[in-house]
Motif scaffolding. Structure first.
Motif, PDB file in Angstrom:
ATOM      1  N   ILE A 278      42.192  25.188  65.456  1.00  0.00           N
ATOM      2  CA  ILE A 278      41.819  23.589  65.498  1.00  0.00           C
ATOM      3  C   ILE A 278      41.826  23.756  63.705  1.00  0.00           C
ATOM      4  CG2 ILE A 278      38.956  22.431  64.837  1.00  0.00           C
ATOM      5  CD1 ILE A 278      38.454  24.355  67.592  1.00  0.00           C
ATOM      6  N   ASP A 279      42.116  22.338  63.683  1.00  0.00           N
ATOM      7  CA  ASP A 279      41.999  22.144  61.444  1.00  0.00           C
ATOM      8  C   ASP A 279      40.525  21.293  61.967  1.00  0.00           C
ATOM      9  OD1 ASP A 279      44.748  22.662  61.982  1.00  0.00           O
ATOM     10  OD2 ASP A 279      45.508  20.653  62.728  1.00  0.00           O
ATOM     11  N   THR A 307      36.894  15.793  59.973  1.00  0.00           N
ATOM     12  CA  THR A 307      37.526  15.888  60.985  1.00  0.00           C
ATOM     13  C   THR A 307      37.348  16.999  61.440  1.00  0.00           C
ATOM     14  OG1 THR A 307      37.963  13.190  60.085  1.00  0.00           O
ATOM     15  CG2 THR A 307      39.381  14.417  62.150  1.00  0.00           C
ATOM     16  N   LEU A 308      37.611  16.672  62.244  1.00  0.00           N
ATOM     17  CA  LEU A 308      37.960  17.954  63.169  1.00  0.00           C
ATOM     18  C   LEU A 308      39.022  17.562  64.313  1.00  0.00           C
ATOM     19  CD1 LEU A 308      34.647  20.043  64.809  1.00  0.00           C
ATOM     20  CD2 LEU A 308      36.217  20.099  63.035  1.00  0.00           C
ATOM     21  N   SER A 309      40.169  18.450  64.601  1.00  0.00           N
ATOM     22  CA  SER A 309      41.066  17.879  65.513  1.00  0.00           C
ATOM     23  C   SER A 309      41.712  19.285  66.330  1.00  0.00           C
ATOM     24  CB  SER A 309      42.468  16.801  65.178  1.00  0.00           C
ATOM     25  OG  SER A 309      42.944  17.777  63.900  1.00  0.00           O
ATOM     26  N   GLY A 310      42.332  19.103  67.547  1.00  0.00           N
ATOM     27  CA  GLY A 310      43.207  20.603  68.326  1.00  0.00           C
ATOM     28  C   GLY A 310      42.343  20.213  69.956  1.00  0.00           C
ATOM     29  N   ILE A 313      39.154  20.408  71.609  1.00  0.00           N
ATOM     30  CA  ILE A 313      37.756  18.908  70.706  1.00  0.00           C
ATOM     31  C   ILE A 313      38.285  18.453  72.409  1.00  0.00           C
ATOM     32  CG2 ILE A 313      37.162  17.843  68.802  1.00  0.00           C
ATOM     33  CD1 ILE A 313      37.247  20.504  68.385  1.00  0.00           C
ATOM     34  N   PRO A 314      36.751  18.330  72.341  1.00  0.00           N
ATOM     35  CA  PRO A 314      36.817  16.900  73.536  1.00  0.00           C
ATOM     36  C   PRO A 314      37.524  15.322  72.870  1.00  0.00           C
ATOM     37  CG  PRO A 314      34.839  18.088  73.253  1.00  0.00           C
ATOM     38  CD  PRO A 314      35.332  18.487  72.238  1.00  0.00           C
ATOM     39  N   HIS A 315      39.147  14.737  73.623  1.00  0.00           N
ATOM     40  CA  HIS A 315      39.912  14.409  73.178  1.00  0.00           C
ATOM     41  C   HIS A 315      40.280  14.216  72.027  1.00  0.00           C
ATOM     42  CE1 HIS A 315      37.393  11.951  76.622  1.00  0.00           C
ATOM     43  NE2 HIS A 315      36.689  12.074  75.671  1.00  0.00           N
ATOM     44  N   LEU A 379      32.213  12.590  75.255  1.00  0.00           N
ATOM     45  CA  LEU A 379      32.073  13.135  74.352  1.00  0.00           C
ATOM     46  C   LEU A 379      33.137  14.079  75.353  1.00  0.00           C
ATOM     47  CD1 LEU A 379      29.124  13.024  72.211  1.00  0.00           C
ATOM     48  CD2 LEU A 379      31.642  12.197  71.213  1.00  0.00           C
ATOM     49  N   LEU A 380      32.891  14.824  76.150  1.00  0.00           N
ATOM     50  CA  LEU A 380      32.343  16.226  77.009  1.00  0.00           C
ATOM     51  C   LEU A 380      33.393  15.615  78.042  1.00  0.00           C
ATOM     52  CD1 LEU A 380      29.197  17.788  76.938  1.00  0.00           C
ATOM     53  CD2 LEU A 380      31.759  17.765  74.784  1.00  0.00           C
TER      54      LEU A 380
END
Length: 710
Positions: A278-279, A307-310, A313-315, A379-380
């Motif tokens: 996760i970034d 901001t979370l990305s990876g 993470i959902p979507h 979201l999920l």
């Protein structure tokens, strides 16, 4: 005038020359034994000066010393409590004449400090002589001497032109706690340390704490005050990085435009971090104030975006915008968050309200929050479930093998609720709506408290499917297994859309009321079914049961009685009703009822039986009676069965129930039908056997066959 100036210059030269002459004739190294003795006497530590002590004459008077160490007692991991390779200090001579002490730059090269607490509690900061030394009362000084000393101190002005620490290190080790903190490659440089003068400040270091690694670089300007606590900072900029396990802060930048007690400072920050997959990016700003009394820290206008990305993470992306005002009361040990607004993915989840925290052994958290309509399904990510329409499913009579399908074994593993024992949380949550697992709720309000393992839901109300639901409950996780109690009252719920949304089935239609009062112990899937106790009462009106057509079953019964085959059913498997009521008793893994009653336009249906909550099997006897004329579902075809009770056995499983008409019980419980069936059977036998039907043995055999109906 020139003569006076020349005279002063000559005097200064003579003084400096005299001091230089004295210093050149004195070897400072001869004071080593005296210094070592005084350190031992005053502190109890052994000091070793391995290098030379040397005078410095230009550009100012001073000295330097090399290779100095203060030794640890035996038994510690390092031999030295403190050491340095070189120290230099200088003093300007001329200002001394005007009672001004101007110290030049102090330079410390390679200083190292090692502090250790052994497993027995002994520390190298305490010497044996200090521990054994008796406590002595301080000798009071006379008022006159203290006044004189104070007066002299006030007449002297002291300044330090700078401090330079290069390649320093500090190690703090605690064997009792099993921890170690180390600072290495510490470089500190401070300019002129005179009061009321802005001077540059820079710092860099790297370090580790147990398995964590970190590094810091910073610069700014410092303005000292005569009262050090009133000193000021400005143009402060820090850069940090850290790493622990799979978590890494690649870079964190913090800026502060100015800082002084009682004044507002502008804070800015941005952080780039990573976990294994996760970034994380975060940035923000705020205005920070520390009260002059140092008992309160205020953060106003916090504006933060994360901001979370990876892949996890959902979507693969998630953003949160946070705004709040925060007050930390140091004396009361409280943190108050007001004007709180949190936005997840812009407006997917909007939360506002306030939170208060009291920092005790178990922090006390109190909250009052409001949200918009939250759709967790967007979201999920969810897995699509296959549709199970009752109208499309086959009955157990047509697929008997499915009714024997065994339910999957239920886990007996209890969930870990230990975290609840570390919480003291209470508050209210008001939601405009919630969608989860395709079930949509309207306005919802909950009042919840978690007190060291005990959960109390004193109020949970929601609007759902044109009706309302009220829930109260408690959970006691201080016991093993956990105990729970739940009461639920639902009124005016449209059942069909609820079932379609929740389970993609259309088994039941109508408007329903539901009362649940249950309790039990254990929260494993097995315990929730086996140990649950209580009651469930239902009342539905103006609805239908899908998947079974009682009128068609009656027509099949009628045809059977006449010795005919029923016409193929072309209508939907559905039974309309005006009311459906039942009460269930839960206990020992079973749900039982003796008063299920369905009132249809032309029918009355009552039932008793049970369902096994563990095996998910059904065992119900359903009795259907025709009570009206041909008006209503079934038409004229069932008029002849008026006041006749038709028994149906419901068996199979929850996933695949089966329905079977009990012909034998049908005849035995209805004498008129039984007599008619016997006559029809006798007529059929006589037609089939002809003259042999009057034979005694044939009659005896025929009677045995007819007795099968009894």
């Amino acid at each position: 005038m020139k003569k006076i100036a020349l005279t002063l210059v000559v005097l200064v030269v003579v003084v400096i020359g005299g001091i230089a002459a004295v210093l050149t004739t004195i070897n400072p190294n001869q004071f080593k034994p005296l210094l070592v003795e005084q350190v031992k006497k005053q502190t109890g530590y052994d000091m070793v000066i391995g290098g030379d002590i040397a005078w410095q004459f230009w550009p100012s008077l001073g000295f330097s010393v090399e290779d100095v160490a203060i030794k640890n007692r035996p038994g510690f991991d390092e031999p030295d409590l403190m050491r340095l390779s070189q120290a230099r200090l200088s003093v300007d001579v001329l200002p001394l004449m005007s009672q001004t002490l101007q110290v030049g730059e102090i330079i410390l090269q390679d200083p190292h400090v090692f502090i250790q607490t052994l497993s027995n509690g002994e520390s190298n900061l305490t010497t044996t002589s200090q521990a054994a030394a008796p406590q002595t009362e301080p000798t009071p000084e006379s008022d006159s001497s203290s006044e004189t000393t104070s007066t002299e101190a006030k007449t002297w002005n002291v300044s330090l032109q700078g401090l330079s620490v290069a390649n320093a290190s500090v190690v703090v080790k605690d064997d009792q706690a099993g921890t170690m903190t180390a600072l290495r490659d510490v470089d500190l440089k401070v300019g002129n340390l005179a009061t009321d003068v802005w001077t540059p400040l820079s710092l860099s270091l790297r370090g580790e704490q147990n398995d964590a690694r970190f590094a810091v670089e910073g610069q700014g300007e410092l303005k000292l005050a005569s009262d050090v606590i009133q000193s000021q900072l400005r143009k402060l900029a820090l850069t940090l990085s850290a790493e622990q396990g799979d978590m890494a802060i690649e870079q964190a930048n913090i800026t502060l435009d100015s800082f002084s007690l009682g004044e507002t400072a502008k804070l800015g920050f941005n952080v780039n971090a990573q976990t294994a997959d996760i970034d994380i990016e975060s940035s923000g700003k705020a205005q920070v104030t520390i009260a002059k009394t140092q008992d309160k820290v205020t953060v106003q206008g916090l504006d933060m975006l994360t901001t979370l990305s990876g892949e996890p993470i959902p979507h693969q992306s998630l953003s949160q915008a946070l705004a709040a005002d925060i007050v930390f009361d140091i004396n009361q040990q409280t943190v108050t968050v007001s004007e709180l607004t949190s936005r997840l993915n812009d407006d997917d989840v909007v939360v506002d309200g306030k939170v208060a925290v009291k920092l005790t052994e178990i922090p006390q958290v109190r909250f009052a929050l409001n949200t918009n309509h939250i759709n967790l399904d967007t979201l999920l990510p969810t897995d699509a479930a296959p549709s199970q329409s009752a109208n499309a499913s086959e009955s157990g009579a047509n697929a008997p093998s499915s009714s024997n399908k065994q339910a999957a074994p239920l886990s007996k593993e209890e969930p870990d609720l230990s975290v609840l024992k570390t919480l003291d949380i209470a508050g209210s949550l008001a939601m405009k709506g919630l969608t989860v697992s395709n079930v949509t709720l309207g306005k919802t309000r909950a009042t919840v408290a978690i007190d060291r393992g005990k959960v109390d839901v004193s109020e949970l109300t929601t609007q759902a499917y044109e009706g309302s639901v009220v829930v109260q409950g408690m959970l006691d996780a201080t016991q093993t297994p956990a105990r729970y109690q739940v009461s639920k009252r639902a009124r005016g719920i449209q059942v069909l859309p609820l079932l379609e949304d929740a389970a993609e089935v259309d088994l039941l239609e109508g408007k329903g009321n539901l009362d649940i009062n249950v309790q039990g112990k254990g929260l494993s899937p097995y315990a929730l079914r086996q140990a649950i106790q209580g009651s469930v009462a239902i009342f539905f009106e103006d609805g239908a049961i899908n998947g079974i057509n009682l009128a068609q079953m009656l027509r099949e019964a009628k045809a059977t009685l006449k010795g005919e085959s029923a016409a193929a059913a072309k209508e939907v498997r559905k039974t309309d009703f005006s009311a459906l009521t039942a009460s269930f008793t839960l206990g020992n893994g079973m749900a039982r009822t003796t008063d299920l009653l369905l009132e249809a336009p032309a029918l009355r249906v009552r039932s008793d039986g049970q369902t096994d909550l563990l095996k998910e099997t059904l065992d119900f006897d359903v009795y259907t009676s025709v009570v009206e004329t041909s008006k209503g579902q079934g038409g004229k075809d069932i008029d002849e069965l008026r006041d006749v009770t038709i028994p149906v056995t419901v068996a199979g499983t929850w996933q695949s129930p089966s329905y079977k008409l009990d012909i034998k019980q049908l005849l035995s419980s209805n004498k008129a039908l039984e007599e008619k069936a016997r006559k029809e059977a006798q007529r059929g036998l006589k037609k089939l056997l002809g003259d042999k039907a009057d034979d005694d043995k044939v009659k005896e055999t025929a009677d045995k066959l007819l007795n099968l109906f009894q």
